[in-house]
Design a protein around this motif. Structure first.
Motif, PDB file in Angstrom:
ATOM      1  N   PHE A   1      -4.256   4.663  -7.331  1.00 39.40           N
ATOM      2  CA  PHE A   1      -3.539   4.160  -8.496  1.00 39.40           C
ATOM      3  C   PHE A   1      -3.018   2.753  -8.227  1.00 39.40           C
ATOM      4  O   PHE A   1      -2.725   2.406  -7.087  1.00 39.40           O
ATOM      5  N   PHE A   2      -2.867   1.971  -9.290  1.00 41.70           N
ATOM      6  CA  PHE A   2      -2.079   0.744  -9.203  1.00 41.70           C
ATOM      7  C   PHE A   2      -0.648   1.149  -9.533  1.00 41.70           C
ATOM      8  O   PHE A   2      -0.296   1.360 -10.695  1.00 41.70           O
ATOM      9  N   LYS A   3       0.167   1.309  -8.501  1.00 42.07           N
ATOM     10  CA  LYS A   3       1.525   1.832  -8.684  1.00 42.07           C
ATOM     11  C   LYS A   3       2.389   1.387  -7.505  1.00 42.07           C
ATOM     12  O   LYS A   3       1.945   1.427  -6.362  1.00 42.07           O
ATOM     13  N   THR A   4       3.599   0.965  -7.803  1.00 46.67           N
ATOM     14  CA  THR A   4       4.542   0.561  -6.763  1.00 46.67           C
ATOM     15  C   THR A   4       5.504   1.702  -6.481  1.00 46.67           C
ATOM     16  O   THR A   4       6.085   2.264  -7.413  1.00 46.67           O
ATOM     17  N   VAL A   5       5.627   2.076  -5.227  1.00 43.85           N
ATOM     18  CA  VAL A   5       6.592   3.104  -4.827  1.00 43.85           C
ATOM     19  C   VAL A   5       7.466   2.518  -3.717  1.00 43.85           C
ATOM     20  O   VAL A   5       7.115   1.534  -3.077  1.00 43.85           O
ATOM     21  N   GLU A   6       8.611   3.150  -3.501  1.00 43.41           N
ATOM     22  CA  GLU A   6       9.524   2.665  -2.467  1.00 43.41           C
ATOM     23  C   GLU A   6       8.903   2.868  -1.092  1.00 43.41           C
ATOM     24  O   GLU A   6       8.309   3.910  -0.810  1.00 43.41           O
ATOM     25  N   THR A   7       9.038   1.870  -0.244  1.00 43.49           N
ATOM     26  CA  THR A   7       8.440   1.942   1.095  1.00 43.49           C
ATOM     27  C   THR A   7       9.518   2.143   2.152  1.00 43.49           C
ATOM     28  O   THR A   7      10.647   1.662   2.000  1.00 43.49           O
ATOM     29  N   PRO A   8       9.189   2.857   3.230  1.00 42.92           N
ATOM     30  CA  PRO A   8      10.171   3.095   4.295  1.00 42.92           C
ATOM     31  C   PRO A   8      10.432   1.831   5.104  1.00 42.92           C
ATOM     32  O   PRO A   8       9.580   0.947   5.194  1.00 42.92           O
ATOM     33  N   GLU A   9      11.626   1.743   5.691  1.00 39.54           N
ATOM     34  CA  GLU A   9      11.968   0.578   6.498  1.00 39.54           C
ATOM     35  C   GLU A   9      11.216   0.582   7.829  1.00 39.54           C
ATOM     36  O   GLU A   9      10.879  -0.458   8.374  1.00 39.54           O
ATOM     37  N   THR A  10      10.975   1.777   8.351  1.00 38.48           N
ATOM     38  CA  THR A  10      10.295   1.899   9.649  1.00 38.48           C
ATOM     39  C   THR A  10       8.873   2.407   9.446  1.00 38.48           C
ATOM     40  O   THR A  10       8.656   3.414   8.771  1.00 38.48           O
ATOM     41  N   ALA A  11       7.910   1.722  10.019  1.00 35.83           N
ATOM     42  CA  ALA A  11       6.501   2.114   9.870  1.00 35.83           C
ATOM     43  C   ALA A  11       6.183   3.312  10.760  1.00 35.83           C
ATOM     44  O   ALA A  11       6.639   3.404  11.902  1.00 35.83           O
ATOM     45  N   THR A  12       5.393   4.249  10.231  1.00 35.70           N
ATOM     46  CA  THR A  12       4.940   5.381  11.034  1.00 35.70           C
ATOM     47  C   THR A  12       3.840   4.922  11.989  1.00 35.70           C
ATOM     48  O   THR A  12       3.287   3.828  11.845  1.00 35.70           O
ATOM     49  N   GLN A  13       3.522   5.782  12.947  1.00 40.63           N
ATOM     50  CA  GLN A  13       2.472   5.437  13.904  1.00 40.63           C
ATOM     51  C   GLN A  13       1.132   5.257  13.180  1.00 40.63           C
ATOM     52  O   GLN A  13       0.356   4.345  13.502  1.00 40.63           O
ATOM     53  N   THR A  14       0.881   6.122  12.181  1.00 39.97           N
ATOM     54  CA  THR A  14      -0.367   6.003  11.415  1.00 39.97           C
ATOM     55  C   THR A  14      -0.416   4.672  10.671  1.00 39.97           C
ATOM     56  O   THR A  14      -1.454   3.992  10.651  1.00 39.97           O
ATOM     57  N   ALA A  15       0.706   4.291  10.060  1.00 41.17           N
ATOM     58  CA  ALA A  15       0.752   3.012   9.345  1.00 41.17           C
ATOM     59  C   ALA A  15       0.500   1.846  10.289  1.00 41.17           C
ATOM     60  O   ALA A  15      -0.191   0.881   9.936  1.00 41.17           O
ATOM     61  N   MET A  16       1.053   1.933  11.511  1.00 39.12           N
ATOM     62  CA  MET A  16       0.855   0.862  12.487  1.00 39.12           C
ATOM     63  C   MET A  16      -0.616   0.741  12.881  1.00 39.12           C
ATOM     64  O   MET A  16      -1.145  -0.361  13.025  1.00 39.12           O
ATOM     65  N   VAL A  17      -1.273   1.892  13.049  1.00 38.15           N
ATOM     66  CA  VAL A  17      -2.700   1.883  13.399  1.00 38.15           C
ATOM     67  C   VAL A  17      -3.504   1.237  12.273  1.00 38.15           C
ATOM     68  O   VAL A  17      -4.392   0.408  12.514  1.00 38.15           O
TER      69      VAL A  17
ATOM     70  N   LYS B   1      -2.318  -7.088   2.972  1.00 38.29           N
ATOM     71  CA  LYS B   1      -1.142  -7.685   3.605  1.00 38.29           C
ATOM     72  C   LYS B   1      -0.336  -6.650   4.388  1.00 38.29           C
ATOM     73  O   LYS B   1      -0.013  -6.842   5.547  1.00 38.29           O
ATOM     74  N   LYS B   2       0.019  -5.558   3.762  1.00 36.53           N
ATOM     75  CA  LYS B   2       0.839  -4.543   4.418  1.00 36.53           C
ATOM     76  C   LYS B   2       0.300  -3.155   4.103  1.00 36.53           C
ATOM     77  O   LYS B   2      -0.268  -2.911   3.040  1.00 36.53           O
ATOM     78  N   VAL B   3       0.511  -2.223   5.021  1.00 35.91           N
ATOM     79  CA  VAL B   3       0.168  -0.825   4.810  1.00 35.91           C
ATOM     80  C   VAL B   3       1.397   0.007   5.150  1.00 35.91           C
ATOM     81  O   VAL B   3       2.004  -0.176   6.204  1.00 35.91           O
ATOM     82  N   TYR B   4       1.789   0.905   4.241  1.00 36.41           N
ATOM     83  CA  TYR B   4       2.924   1.781   4.468  1.00 36.41           C
ATOM     84  C   TYR B   4       2.486   3.229   4.292  1.00 36.41           C
ATOM     85  O   TYR B   4       1.640   3.528   3.426  1.00 36.41           O
ATOM     86  N   GLN B   5       3.033   4.119   5.080  1.00 33.65           N
ATOM     87  CA  GLN B   5       2.843   5.548   4.844  1.00 33.65           C
ATOM     88  C   GLN B   5       4.087   6.037   4.121  1.00 33.65           C
ATOM     89  O   GLN B   5       5.191   6.027   4.662  1.00 33.65           O
ATOM     90  N   VAL B   6       3.915   6.467   2.856  1.00 33.01           N
ATOM     91  CA  VAL B   6       5.063   6.856   2.042  1.00 33.01           C
ATOM     92  C   VAL B   6       5.178   8.368   1.890  1.00 33.01           C
ATOM     93  O   VAL B   6       6.072   8.859   1.202  1.00 33.01           O
TER      94      VAL B   6
ATOM     95  N   ARG C   1      -2.421  -0.863   9.974  1.00 33.26           N
ATOM     96  CA  ARG C   1      -2.118  -2.301   9.897  1.00 33.26           C
ATOM     97  C   ARG C   1      -2.954  -3.071  10.910  1.00 33.26           C
ATOM     98  O   ARG C   1      -3.490  -4.149  10.615  1.00 33.26           O
ATOM     99  N   LYS C   2      -3.031  -2.515  12.111  1.00 29.23           N
ATOM    100  CA  LYS C   2      -3.814  -3.176  13.156  1.00 29.23           C
ATOM    101  C   LYS C   2      -5.289  -3.237  12.782  1.00 29.23           C
ATOM    102  O   LYS C   2      -6.006  -4.192  13.123  1.00 29.23           O
ATOM    103  N   THR C   3      -5.736  -2.228  12.035  1.00 27.58           N
ATOM    104  CA  THR C   3      -7.157  -2.135  11.693  1.00 27.58           C
ATOM    105  C   THR C   3      -7.546  -3.025  10.523  1.00 27.58           C
ATOM    106  O   THR C   3      -8.591  -3.692  10.556  1.00 27.58           O
ATOM    107  N   ILE C   4      -6.703  -3.079   9.450  1.00 30.01           N
ATOM    108  CA  ILE C   4      -7.156  -3.746   8.221  1.00 30.01           C
ATOM    109  C   ILE C   4      -6.238  -4.852   7.707  1.00 30.01           C
ATOM    110  O   ILE C   4      -6.626  -5.562   6.771  1.00 30.01           O
ATOM    111  N   SER C   5      -5.038  -5.038   8.289  1.00 25.91           N
ATOM    112  CA  SER C   5      -4.151  -6.089   7.780  1.00 25.91           C
ATOM    113  C   SER C   5      -4.776  -7.473   7.970  1.00 25.91           C
ATOM    114  O   SER C   5      -5.445  -7.734   8.980  1.00 25.91           O
ATOM    115  N   ASP C   6      -4.565  -8.345   6.982  1.00 25.85           N
ATOM    116  CA  ASP C   6      -5.072  -9.728   6.970  1.00 25.85           C
ATOM    117  C   ASP C   6      -6.590  -9.796   6.942  1.00 25.85           C
ATOM    118  O   ASP C   6      -7.173 -10.826   7.268  1.00 25.85           O
ATOM    119  N   ARG C   7      -7.212  -8.697   6.549  1.00 27.45           N
ATOM    120  CA  ARG C   7      -8.673  -8.694   6.401  1.00 27.45           C
ATOM    121  C   ARG C   7      -9.042  -8.732   4.913  1.00 27.45           C
ATOM    122  O   ARG C   7      -8.366  -8.120   4.089  1.00 27.45           O
TER     123      ARG C   7
END
Length: 588
Positions: free
Chosen positions: A47-63, A14-19, A65-71
């Motif tokens: 790990f199965f672990k929840t960490v705080e995610t940034p409000e703004t996505a990095t360029q790497t995260a955007m790439v 669903k979502k990818v974040y760079q933390v 997301r475009k590659t694997i989100s909703d797959r």
């Protein structure tokens, strides 16, 4: 990743974040398990672990997301037994994680690289966009035959442990464990050990099978957590019933753990940043309100011009605002109301942000209180003595006898070989796969009917009857002399199983019901699970029966009731789901 394959396959990203520079949080979803948060640390693992995610996505995260989100994930595998994990998606894309040295993340379309976090060039392989992905090693020992291994071993000029670790791609710890179990001196020249290739292959299979049990063993002196027991290190310092728990435990001990602030620290730091931002905005709103009050006639004139259609400046009729220059700073004015009302709106907004500051400060106070409470709990837990019998399931009977039971096949084997002595009583549920249970009565009078029945009930409750939801069961007891590992001709006795000879003393109509409460052991209050009759009237306990409540949720509720630690309670629970029962034994 084999033990977690079922969790991943069929899930959608669903979502990818760079933390962090080397860390990513991937949210995956599947209808039956809902959302799961997966932390990918290129330096530490998955790990199965929840960490705080940034409000703004990095360029790497955007790439990504475009590659694997909703797959949909259709495959996950470890490549060539190396620290390389490959996720395959239904559209043909792949996400490859190289979890060694500084780590790397590669996305491919088929085998063609479309993204690489750290482009690299080596003598034998390149990691560059547009190239073909090649894994770091081509030899997979898990699929190699003894003949394949023998060929490599016999051709090596190094000793056997170096050969297994490097040429057979097993790594140092696993290579040493295989040799230890096979009884081969690790300093033996490889050529001299080539004849033992079948034994080496057999030991590798044994370890691979153990790793599928979803347990983890922590060795403090090595700073290592392993999915299988490393017997050459001695007894583990801690055993976890879930591999992910062990991995997270070591992660929290890592020197680089500053990369992963605990949730409370993250929350406090986030609130502090919010306070700074709110303070800044509140001051700006206050200053704008004051500036408007100082120029009421000028602003009212601009408002009249806007209403008449003669305003010469910047006007947004859709939003009904004009932009007025105030000492070089553009300020938006609502031309549907007076200048004084505009000033009051800005003052009101300033007050709203100051109220947010108060709320954030209260949140920090609450977080600090929570951190203090957790630190006190952790310190208390850290200081507590751990008794030898806590390796097993255990309880103290109403007559004062220690009763212990195995947790799995290996501990069923160990509990009898190491702890069953003359004078003790061996108890077993009348069904296959139940734990070996021992009443420790050496040096005491033989246990009475109360202890025998309690131990029998305990053995049944920790058998397959509990997850099956059976209401009652039967068990039997015998003397140590009746328990044997020697089979009759043509028989085979598996690990953890024993042959019982002679008369079995059966106890019937054993209710599947347990109680969890705090027990005084040598002056320490520690959580204990056992039949309700094992607890004195003065001891508070929570009764449980077979059910379908999730272990972690149930453990938290019980821990809150009796004032204990959730992790300790969860380790006590019988297999499968459970429910809390009321005083009549009904579910609540």
């Amino acid at each position: 990743m084999n033990i977690y394959r079922d969790r991943f396959v069929g899930s959608f990203v669903k979502k990818v974040y760079q933390v962090g520079p080397d860390d990513f949080m991937v949210q995956i979803y599947r209808s039956d398990i809902k959302r799961m948060d997966v932390l990918i640390s290129l330096k530490h693992g998955i790990f199965f672990k929840t960490v705080e995610t940034p409000e703004t996505a990095t360029q790497t995260a955007m790439v990504l997301r475009k590659t694997i989100s909703d797959r949909r994930i259709v495959g996950i595998r470890q490549i060539n037994f190396d620290r390389v994990v490959e996720f395959t998606f239904h559209t043909g894309q792949k996400l490859i994680l190289e979890l060694f040295r500084e780590g790397n993340l590669i996305a491919t379309d088929g085998d063609r690289i479309t993204f690489v976090l750290r482009p690299r060039k080596w003598k034998n392989r390149d990691l560059e966009v547009g190239g073909t992905y090649q894994p770091p090693s081509s030899f997979d020992p898990s699929s190699a035959s003894p003949e394949d291994m023998s060929k490599i071993i016999s051709g090596s000029s190094a000793n056997i442990v170096q050969t297994l670790a490097t040429r057979l791609n097993l790594g140092g710890e696993l290579a040493e464990e295989i040799l230890y179990r096979a009884g081969i001196d690790k300093e033996t020249p490889a050529r001299d050990a080539a004849g033992r290739s079948a034994d080496i292959r057999s030991m590798l299979d044994e370890l691979l099978k153990e790793s599928l049990a979803n347990r983890s063993y922590y060795y403090k002196s090595q700073g290592l957590v392993s999915p299988c027991e490393m017997k050459h290190f001695g007894d583990p310092d801690r055993i976890f019933d879930d591999l992910n728990e062990g991995l997270l435990f070591v992660l929290t001990l890592s020197k680089d753990e500053a990369e992963f602030e605990d949730p409370i620290t993250r929350r406090i730091n986030s609130q502090k940043k919010s306070i700074e931002e709110f303070e800044k905005i509140a001051n700006e709103k206050q200053e704008i309100g004051r500036a408007i009050m100082e120029r009421l006639q000028e602003i009212d004139g601009a408002i009249r011009s806007a209403r008449s259609g003669n305003y010469a400046g910047n006007i947004d009729r859709a939003r009904k605002v004009i932009t007025v220059d105030m000492d070089g700073k553009p300020v938006e004015i609502d031309y549907t109301v007076s200048a004084g009302e505009n000033a009051n709106r800005y003052f009101s907004q300033a007050k709203d942000y100051r109220r947010k500051i108060e709320g954030a400060m209260k949140a920090i106070e609450e977080a600090e209180k929570q951190r203090l409470t957790e630190m006190q709990k952790a310190e208390k837990k850290k200081r507590r003595k751990v008794f030898w019998f806590e390796t097993y399931h255990w309880f103290i009977s109403s007559e004062g006898y220690l009763v212990i039971a195995g947790r799995d096949a290996k501990s069923n084997e160990k509990i009898v070989k190491k702890h069953l002595q003359e004078g003790d009583i061996y108890v077993h549920a009348d069904m296959y796969g139940a734990p070996s249970t021992i009443i420790k009565s050496s040096g005491k009078q033989p246990p009475g009917e109360a202890t025998l029945r309690e131990a029998a009930s305990f053995a049944v409750s920790f058998s397959r009857a509990w997850p099956a939801g059976i209401a009652s069961g039967t068990a039997y007891w015998v003397y140590p002399s009746q328990v044997s590992k020697t089979p009759e001709s043509g028989e085979y006795v598996a690990t953890g199983s024993w042959i019982i000879r002679g008369k079995r003393n059966y106890i019937t109509d054993l209710k599947l019901e347990l109680c969890i409460g705090m027990k005084d052991i040598e002056g320490l209050q520690i959580p204990m699970i056992g039949p309700s009759s094992a607890f004195a009237d003065s001891e508070k306990c929570v009764r449980i029966v077979p059910g379908d409540r999730k272990r972690s949720n149930l453990a938290k509720r019980i821990a809150d009731i009796i004032g204990s630690d959730r992790e300790e309670i969860e380790k006590l629970l019988p297999p499968g789901g459970s429910e809390i029962a009321d005083q009549d034994g009904r579910r609540s």
